[in-house]
Write an enzyme that holds these catalytic residues in place. Sequence first.
Site, PDB file in Angstrom:
ATOM      1  N   PRO A 211       0.830  -1.213   0.000  1.00 36.46           N
ATOM      2  CG  PRO A 211      -0.535  -1.451   1.859  1.00 36.46           C
ATOM      3  CD  PRO A 211       0.687  -1.997   1.221  1.00 36.46           C
ATOM      4  N   PRO A 212       0.278   2.396  -0.326  1.00 34.98           N
ATOM      5  CG  PRO A 212      -1.157   3.949  -1.272  1.00 34.98           C
ATOM      6  CD  PRO A 212      -1.125   2.584  -0.696  1.00 34.98           C
ATOM      7  N   GLY A 213       2.729   4.589   1.070  1.00 31.97           N
ATOM      8  CA  GLY A 213       3.266   5.097   2.329  1.00 31.97           C
ATOM      9  C   GLY A 213       3.845   4.061   3.264  1.00 31.97           C
ATOM     10  N   GLY A 215       6.832   2.712   2.856  1.00 35.33           N
ATOM     11  CA  GLY A 215       8.293   2.798   2.905  1.00 35.33           C
ATOM     12  C   GLY A 215       8.988   2.139   1.737  1.00 35.33           C
ATOM     13  CD  GLU A 434     -20.278   9.087  18.390  1.00 38.84           C
ATOM     14  OE1 GLU A 434     -19.649   8.020  18.497  1.00 38.84           O
ATOM     15  OE2 GLU A 434     -20.604   9.564  17.285  1.00 38.84           O
ATOM     16  CG  HIS A 437     -21.274   3.799  17.956  1.00 39.29           C
ATOM     17  ND1 HIS A 437     -21.719   2.866  17.049  1.00 39.29           N
ATOM     18  CD2 HIS A 437     -21.378   5.002  17.345  1.00 39.29           C
ATOM     19  CE1 HIS A 437     -22.067   3.493  15.938  1.00 39.29           C
ATOM     20  NE2 HIS A 437     -21.883   4.795  16.090  1.00 39.29           N
ATOM     21  CG  ASP A 510     -22.199   4.511  12.628  1.00 40.41           C
ATOM     22  OD1 ASP A 510     -20.981   4.728  12.586  1.00 40.41           O
ATOM     23  OD2 ASP A 510     -22.984   5.080  13.407  1.00 40.41           O
TER      24      ASP A 510
HETATM   25  P1  ADP Z   1       6.005   4.502  -0.425  1.00 41.47           P
HETATM   26  O1  ADP Z   1       7.125   4.647  -1.382  1.00 41.47           O
HETATM   27  O2  ADP Z   1       5.780   3.088   0.013  1.00 41.47           O
HETATM   28  O3  ADP Z   1       4.733   5.155  -0.823  1.00 41.47           O
HETATM   29  P2  ADP Z   1       7.685   6.139   1.178  1.00 41.47           P
HETATM   30  O4  ADP Z   1       8.909   5.307   1.221  1.00 41.47           O
HETATM   31  O5  ADP Z   1       7.683   7.255   0.216  1.00 41.47           O
HETATM   32  O6  ADP Z   1       6.423   5.231   0.929  1.00 41.47           O
HETATM   33  O7  ADP Z   1       7.363   6.650   2.629  1.00 41.47           O
HETATM   34  C1  ADP Z   1       6.926   7.947   2.862  1.00 41.47           C
HETATM   35  C2  ADP Z   1       7.392   8.405   4.222  1.00 41.47           C
HETATM   36  O8  ADP Z   1       6.769   7.645   5.245  1.00 41.47           O
HETATM   37  C3  ADP Z   1       8.865   8.211   4.430  1.00 41.47           C
HETATM   38  O9  ADP Z   1       9.571   9.320   4.008  1.00 41.47           O
HETATM   39  C4  ADP Z   1       8.975   8.003   5.924  1.00 41.47           C
HETATM   40  O10 ADP Z   1       9.047   9.234   6.582  1.00 41.47           O
HETATM   41  C5  ADP Z   1       7.677   7.363   6.289  1.00 41.47           C
HETATM   42  N1  ADP Z   1       7.786   5.911   6.398  1.00 41.47           N
HETATM   43  C6  ADP Z   1       7.111   5.004   5.665  1.00 41.47           C
HETATM   44  N2  ADP Z   1       7.412   3.749   6.023  1.00 41.47           N
HETATM   45  C7  ADP Z   1       8.320   3.839   7.003  1.00 41.47           C
HETATM   46  C8  ADP Z   1       9.023   2.887   7.785  1.00 41.47           C
HETATM   47  N3  ADP Z   1       8.839   1.575   7.616  1.00 41.47           N
HETATM   48  N4  ADP Z   1       9.883   3.338   8.710  1.00 41.47           N
HETATM   49  C9  ADP Z   1      10.070   4.657   8.887  1.00 41.47           C
HETATM   50  N5  ADP Z   1       9.434   5.609   8.191  1.00 41.47           N
HETATM   51  C10 ADP Z   1       8.560   5.224   7.256  1.00 41.47           C
HETATM   52 ZN    ZN Z   2     -22.039   6.262  14.690  1.00 48.14          ZN
END
Ligand code: ADP
Ligand code: ZN
Length: 632
Positions: A211-213, A215, A434, A437, A510
Amino acid sequence: MEEVNNNRKPLITFWVIALIVLFVLNFVAVPFMNNRRIEQVDYGTFMEMTENKQIGSVQIQENKILFTNKDESQIYETGLMPDEGLTERLYESGAHFSSQIVEQASPFVEFLVSWVIPIVLFMGIGYLMRRQMTKAMGSDSMMFGGGGLGGFGRSNAKVYVKSSDGIRFDDVAGEEEAKQNLSEIVTYLHDPSKYREIGAKMPKGVLLVGPPGTGKTMLAKAVAGEANVPFFSMSGSEFVEMFVGMGASKVRDLFRQAKEKAPCIVFIDEIDAIGQKRAAGSQFGGNDEREQTLNQLLTEMDGFEDNAGVIILAATNRPESLDPALTRPGRFDRRVPVELPDLKGREDILKVHAKNIKIGQDVNFNKIARMAAGASGAELANIVNEAALRAVRDGRPFATEADMEESIETVIAGYQKKNAILTDKEKLVVSYHEVGHALVAALQDGTAPVQKITIIPRTSGALGYTMQVDKGQKNLYTKQELLSEIATLTGGRAAEEVEFGRITTGASNDIEKATKLARQMITQYGMADEFGMVALETVTNQYLGGDASLACSPETQTKIDEQVVNLVEQQHRKAIDLLKANKSKLDEIAKYLYEKETITGEEFMEILNKKPEFITEKEDTKTEALSDIPEE
Ligand code: ADP
Ligand code: ZN
């Protein structure tokens, strides 16, 4: 980061130069050359020369007279005067009447200047462009000879001479498996010859999927950092340009540079932008540019030797959409999953990023990590940064645990909407909703403990929310737990019904979640008695929201819909029953929340555990089944 932008002067400069040269030749040089040979003289001199029979050719024009000396080495010009008998005198002097004095002045040079040079120039440019284009198209199939755009094809590939970001494996928290997988490549890059000697082949390409983000980019940089080799990086979308052939040219350039700098890492982010499945037989209307770029990439990958020392890392979050040609042996034949971090991973990532900010002693990273279930590495980095920002805003010298908690809520639900105006009645409804829930969750077994309940509106549109946090990492859910989860989701609406006898729009989110979960139970987890272990839906996009596509007949589809309705309705009933049985607790906690606007899980449990006792669901309604859904 040291970044050399290796941008060669595009061919457009040649055009500009050519135009300038042409202009100079035609408007300055030619007249100048002619003018140089014309000398202005007065009429007297002309008469004198006529007298002395010194005139070679003469041409009488409308308002001037052009003439030459005897050997025609010099042209003279003089004004035209009314002069009786001029023609006779000239004739007598032996002058030769000509109509082309100037034009004949230097026929060869002039021809050269105004015809030959420009033509040669244009042919030269044409040739250059042709070569450029042919190169750009990766073939010799010229479709439009010498068009005017070849110059843009030069690669703007950013050459990261060195991964001076200094990212190492230690900076990437969690993702142990991926790191292990990639460490072999690091060893290889340290000394490719060792592998060559023994005859072992490194994969040319490694695909990082997740997934995005999570690392992926970081990992690629870390590989370069660990191996201490140059890091070339480009995003798939950067290849796809407006003009056909340019992407391919960029690919070629990138690889040419990479081969010069080997051993090195080439990183292609978002490879799905160029690597998507090619449409079958798309001669017309297909995306030519993308296909050519992809073809060029494949050609390049096949082109270099197995142990050239160039390793191509590519990242994607849509692995299923990639063209099978890309994942064939000899190309991206190794796949490294980079998944969302688990509890331990989240804790580690938080700690890594917390090193960069000033943070209080009190922060319990485990707790924060539990609260941030499902967050990606990038989101966790963001949470830490938001906490630091909040600390600055509030004038604290360091970020506290409360800052971290608040920033999680900010990331989940948006900022607090300080000036949102809710009527008292609305506030009461939200309070009941709330607490509904929270109560339904607390009254059932196998639900995550309530962490916090709040009725402070958020910019995301939520008028309030109940946060539940699991005690630890959760990888398996029982059928019973999922049913309880659905009941909890219906608890908000149920509380409104129990207290006010009417319903509001506040439950839309919900309802959506409950429906989705119920549907997954039936179609994906095999938890419906009628269907059993049959996959009725397949997930098509596991890393981006997990879209599912139906794989069953329309009749079955109708049955699925019925079952979804039944399942949710059953749980809704259960929630109503639980709340009715505990109406006094519901009232008490809702009033308390209404007053305080935010209450913690502990406060909530305190009121709940006071006498009189609350009533939980009946034991006999429970059934067990296993599910493999990830935490959330
Ligand atoms: P991707 O390429 O998978 O979309 P990135 O490598 O660009 O994600 O990650 C974006 C930012 O998120 C990085 O610059 C870092 O700050 C943080 N990050 C993501 N995964 C990690 C990880 N496993 N450890 C530390 N920081 C992370
Ligand atoms: Zn609710």
